[in-house]
Design a protein around this motif. Structure first.
Motif: not given
Ligand code: FE2
Ligand code: SIN
Length: 211
Positions: A129, A131, A185, A208
Motif C-alpha cells: 500500500h 501511505d 510498501h 506521520r
Molecule cells: Fe504504510
C-alpha cells in the motif's frame, strides 16, 4: 550538526533514495511501557478494510489524529470510533524519538500529529500500500519496529514490480520520504519466534504528519 546530518543523508544508512534504516536506534524495553499505556486507554482492535475484511495486524493510535479504516474508507480523525473519546496523547518520548530519527535521516523539523501502532502476531502481514491519507507529502514517514523481526518490503511509486527487502529487528527505525514518500510498501508474514520483551508479537509504531 548540519554536516553530520548531511553525511547521514547520503551515508550507509540510506538503503534507497529517500529510504533510511537506523539500525538499533531504540528498543522495545524503552518503548513498550509507553505503548502499554496507550493501549490501556485505546485498546488494540482489528479494523476492517473498506471491503469488510479484518486486517491481519491489530491497531491503535495516539496523538491528535488517529488513522482508521472501516466500511466508509480510510481516514484520520481526532477520536477513537470505539469509545468516542480523543485518542490518547502521544507520549513525549515517542514524539522525541520520531523527531530525532527524522532529523538524522535528513528530514529536520518533522512534527508528527499522528502515531499508528500496529501489533502483528505470528503470521500477520500487511499488503502493499501507499501511505497517502496525509496532507503534506513533503513530510516523511517514521516507522519504528519493536519485538519480533520482520521484512519490510519497499516497492516503487507504482503498484507492482520488484521490492527491496529491508530486514527490521527490534529497535530499528525506517524513515522514508522525499523521492520515496509515495512508494508502495508491505510487511511480510511474521515468522514464529519469541522476543524477551514483546513475546510472540512484533509492534510497529508509525509517525506521520497527517493534518
Ligand atoms: Fe504504510
Ligand atoms: C505500515 O505501513 O503502516 C506498517 C509498516 C510496518 O509494520 O513496518
Amino acid at each position: 550538526m548540519a554536516d553530520l546530518l548531511g553525511d547521514a543523508r547520503s551515508g550507509p544508512w540510506q538503503i534507497l533514495p529517500g529510504v533510511h534504516r537506523l539500525a538499533g536506534f531504540t528498543a522495545a524495553a524503552a518503548l513498550m511501557p509507553e505503548i502499554d499505556r496507550v493501549a490501556a486507554a485505546a485498546p488494540f482492535r482489528f479494523m476492517v478494510t473498506p471491503g469488510g475484511q479484518p486486517m491481519s495486524a491489530a491497531m491503535t493510535n495516539c496523538g491528535p489524529l488517529g488513522w482508521v479504516s472501516d466500511r466508509a474508507g480510510y481516514r484520520y480523525g481526532p477520536t477513537d470510533p470505539e469509545t468516542g473519546r480523543p485518542w490518547p496523547a502521544m507520549p513525549a518520548p515517542l514524539a522525541a524519538l520520531a523527531r530525532t530519527a527524522a532529523a538524522v535521516a535528513g528530514f529536520p523539523g518533522f512534527d508528527p500529529d499522528a502515531c499508528l501502532i500496529n501489533r502483528y502476531a505470528v503470521g500477520a502481514r500487511m499488503g502493499a500500500h501507499q501511505d497517502r491519507d496525509e496532507r503534506d507529502f513533503g513530510q516523511p514517514i517514521v516507522s519504528v519496529s519493536l519485538g519480533l523481526p520482520a521484512v519490510f518490503a519497499m516497492y516503487g511509486p507504482k503498484r507492482g514490480g520488484r521490492a527491496t527487502p529491508i530486514p527490521v529487528a527490534d529497535g530499528d527505525v525506517v524513515v522514508f520520504g522525499g523521492p520515496a514518500r509515495r512508494n508502495y510498501h508491505a510487511v511480510r508474514a511474521i515468522k514464529p519466534g519469541h522476543h524477551p520483551v514483546t513475546g510472540p508479537y512484533r509492534f510497529n509504531v508509525t509517525f506521520r504528519k497527517a493534518g
